[in-house]
Design a protein around this motif. Structure first.
Motif, PDB file in Angstrom:
ATOM      1  N   ASP A 202       5.905  -3.357 -22.488  1.00 41.26           N
ATOM      2  CA  ASP A 202       5.883  -3.906 -23.853  1.00 41.26           C
ATOM      3  C   ASP A 202       6.369  -5.345 -23.919  1.00 41.26           C
ATOM      4  O   ASP A 202       6.000  -6.081 -24.840  1.00 41.26           O
ATOM      5  CB  ASP A 202       6.748  -3.040 -24.776  1.00 41.26           C
ATOM      6  CG  ASP A 202       6.133  -1.680 -25.038  1.00 41.26           C
ATOM      7  OD1 ASP A 202       4.920  -1.520 -24.782  1.00 41.26           O
ATOM      8  OD2 ASP A 202       6.865  -0.778 -25.494  1.00 41.26           O
ATOM      9  N   ASP A 203       7.214  -5.762 -22.955  1.00 38.95           N
ATOM     10  CA  ASP A 203       7.752  -7.122 -23.010  1.00 38.95           C
ATOM     11  C   ASP A 203       6.954  -8.111 -22.171  1.00 38.95           C
ATOM     12  O   ASP A 203       7.321  -9.289 -22.104  1.00 38.95           O
ATOM     13  CB  ASP A 203       9.226  -7.138 -22.590  1.00 38.95           C
ATOM     14  CG  ASP A 203       9.431  -6.672 -21.143  1.00 38.95           C
ATOM     15  OD1 ASP A 203       8.474  -6.138 -20.536  1.00 38.95           O
ATOM     16  OD2 ASP A 203      10.550  -6.839 -20.623  1.00 38.95           O
ATOM     17  N   TRP A 204       5.867  -7.673 -21.560  1.00 38.92           N
ATOM     18  CA  TRP A 204       5.050  -8.621 -20.800  1.00 38.92           C
ATOM     19  C   TRP A 204       4.321  -9.552 -21.762  1.00 38.92           C
ATOM     20  O   TRP A 204       3.711  -9.107 -22.742  1.00 38.92           O
ATOM     21  CB  TRP A 204       4.037  -7.877 -19.933  1.00 38.92           C
ATOM     22  CG  TRP A 204       4.532  -7.690 -18.524  1.00 38.92           C
ATOM     23  CD1 TRP A 204       5.823  -7.472 -18.140  1.00 38.92           C
ATOM     24  CD2 TRP A 204       3.748  -7.689 -17.332  1.00 38.92           C
ATOM     25  NE1 TRP A 204       5.891  -7.333 -16.776  1.00 38.92           N
ATOM     26  CE2 TRP A 204       4.640  -7.464 -16.257  1.00 38.92           C
ATOM     27  CE3 TRP A 204       2.394  -7.833 -17.072  1.00 38.92           C
ATOM     28  CZ2 TRP A 204       4.204  -7.393 -14.932  1.00 38.92           C
ATOM     29  CZ3 TRP A 204       1.953  -7.755 -15.757  1.00 38.92           C
ATOM     30  CH2 TRP A 204       2.837  -7.549 -14.697  1.00 38.92           C
TER      31      TRP A 204
ATOM     32  N   THR B 115       2.683  -9.809 -26.863  1.00 42.04           N
ATOM     33  CA  THR B 115       3.202  -9.081 -25.711  1.00 42.04           C
ATOM     34  C   THR B 115       2.582  -7.690 -25.658  1.00 42.04           C
ATOM     35  O   THR B 115       2.036  -7.188 -26.632  1.00 42.04           O
ATOM     36  CB  THR B 115       4.737  -8.933 -25.777  1.00 42.04           C
ATOM     37  OG1 THR B 115       5.081  -8.215 -26.970  1.00 42.04           O
ATOM     38  CG2 THR B 115       5.420 -10.286 -25.771  1.00 42.04           C
TER      39      THR B 115
END
Length: 294
Positions: free
Chosen positions: A265-267, A278
Motif C-alpha cells: 500500500d505504501d509503494w 500509492t
C-alpha cells in the motif's frame, strides 16, 4: 490552415523565456495558433476545456513529459466526435516521449514538425487505483523508479536528464524490495521485486532505454519486473541506460493489454514523471486513443 491550441508550462526545464521562444518560433514558421500559459494543473484543465469549447481538436504541450501527461488527461476528459491530436514541443528536463518519435530536443527545431498534417495514432494507458483514474502516454512505474522521480525533483534543473541517474542512487538507499504480483493478460509474475514497469514508449528516466521493444501503437504494454540483490543495481542500471538489460537475470518481462499490479500500500506510483498515488493498480491499453503529430 489548421489551428493549434498551444499550452505552455512556464516552469518546465530552466523556465527561461519559454513563452517568448514559443511565440517567436511559431510566428517565424507561420503556424496558426492560440497560445495559453498554464501556472497550475487546474489552470491547464481549464485551458484545455476553453480550447475544446472554441472547437479546437489539435493541442500542443510545451514542456516535459509531465506537461504532455496533463494535456493528454485534459483532452481525454472530454468526448470527441473525431480523434483529437496531440503535439509536443520539448522543454522539460526530461522529454522522453519525444525521443520515441525522434523529435528535436529544443523548442525552435521541434516547432517545424507542427507544419503539415502527418500524424500517428498512438495508444494511451489508463491507470486505476486508490488514486482514482489517470491516463498516461509514455510509462508508469511502481517502486524504486517512482521514488527516483521524488529524489530527482530535489536536484537542480541545470543537471538536466542526468539528475534521474543521480537520484536513482538516493532512491535505492530509501527503497526496500517487497512481494509483488503482476497479472498481464493472464500471464503471472510473482515474487520479491524492486520495481514494476508498465511501458507504452521506449525511453524514460532521462533518456534511459528502459523498454527497447515497446511499440506505442500495438495495443500492448511492455511489462517488466525488476528483482535481484541490491548489489546488482550498478550493473542493471548501466544496462538499462543502454537498453541491454532485458537478458539480465534480475529482469522478468512480458506484455499485455490489461495488467493488474499488486504492490504494498505504501509503494509510490508515478505516470510520465508525475507522482499520482500509492498502492496496487490496474493498467489498460486504449489503442489509437490519440493522434500524435509527427
Amino acid at each position: 490552415m489548421s489551428h493549434w491550441w498551444v499550452v505552455v508550462n512556464p516552469s518546465a526545464g530552466s523556465g527561461k523565456n519559454i513563452e517568448a521562444r514559443v511565440r517567436a518560433a511559431l510566428d517565424r514558421r507561420g503556424i496558426n495558433h492560440t497560445l495559453r500559459v498554464s501556472h497550475s494543473p487546474e489552470a491547464l484543465t481549464s485551458i484545455i476545456a476553453e480550447g475544446r469549447a472554441e472547437g479546437h481538436g489539435r493541442f500542443v504541450a510545451v514542456g516535459g513529459d509531465g506537461t504532455a501527461n496533463l494535456v493528454a488527461n485534459g483532452v481525454l476528459a472530454h468526448e470527441w466526435a473525431s480523434t483529437p491530436t496531440l503535439a509536443m514541443l520539448p522543454a522539460g528536463s526530461a522529454s522522453d516521449l519525444a525521443r520515441t518519435f525522434a523529435l528535436p530536443g529544443d523548442i525552435e527545431d521541434a516547432s517545424s514538425h507542427l507544419v503539415g498534417h502527418e500524424t500517428q495514432a498512438i495508444d494511451v494507458g489508463l491507470l486505476a487505483g486508490s488514486f482514482g483514474e489517470r491516463y498516461f502516454l509514455n510509462a508508469a512505474n511502481a517502486g524504486i523508479a517512482a521514488r527516483t522521480v521524488i529524489e530527482a525533483e530535489r536536484l537542480p534543473d541545470r543537471l538536466g536528464a542526468r539528475r534521474y541517474v543521480i537520484a536513482f542512487w538516493s532512491a535505492l538507499a530509501k527503497t526496500a524490495p517487497a512481494d509483488v504480483h503482476v497479472d498481464s493478460d493472464g500471464r503471472m509474475i510473482d515474487g520479491i521485486a524492486w520495481n514494476v514497469v508498465i511501458a507504452n514508449g521506449r525511453f524514460f528516466g532521462g533518456a534511459m532505454n528502459v523498454a527497447p521493444n515497446a511499440i506505442i501503437d500495438d495495443g500492448l504494454f511492455d511489462v517488466q519486473v525488476f528483482s535481484g540483490p541490491r548489489r546488482s543495481a550498478p550493473t542493471v542500471i548501466r544496462r538499462v541506460i543502454r537498453g541491454t538489460h532485458l537478458t539480465h537475470r534480475a529482469v522478468r518481462r512480458t506484455s499485455g493489454s490489461e495488467v493488474a499490479v499488486g504492490v504494498p500500500d505504501d509503494w509510490i506510483v508515478e505516470a510520465d514523471g508525475e507522482i499520482i498515488g500509492t498502492g496496487s493498480f490496474t493498467a489498460k491499453a486504449l489503442q489509437g486513443r490519440l493522434l500524435f503529430k509527427t
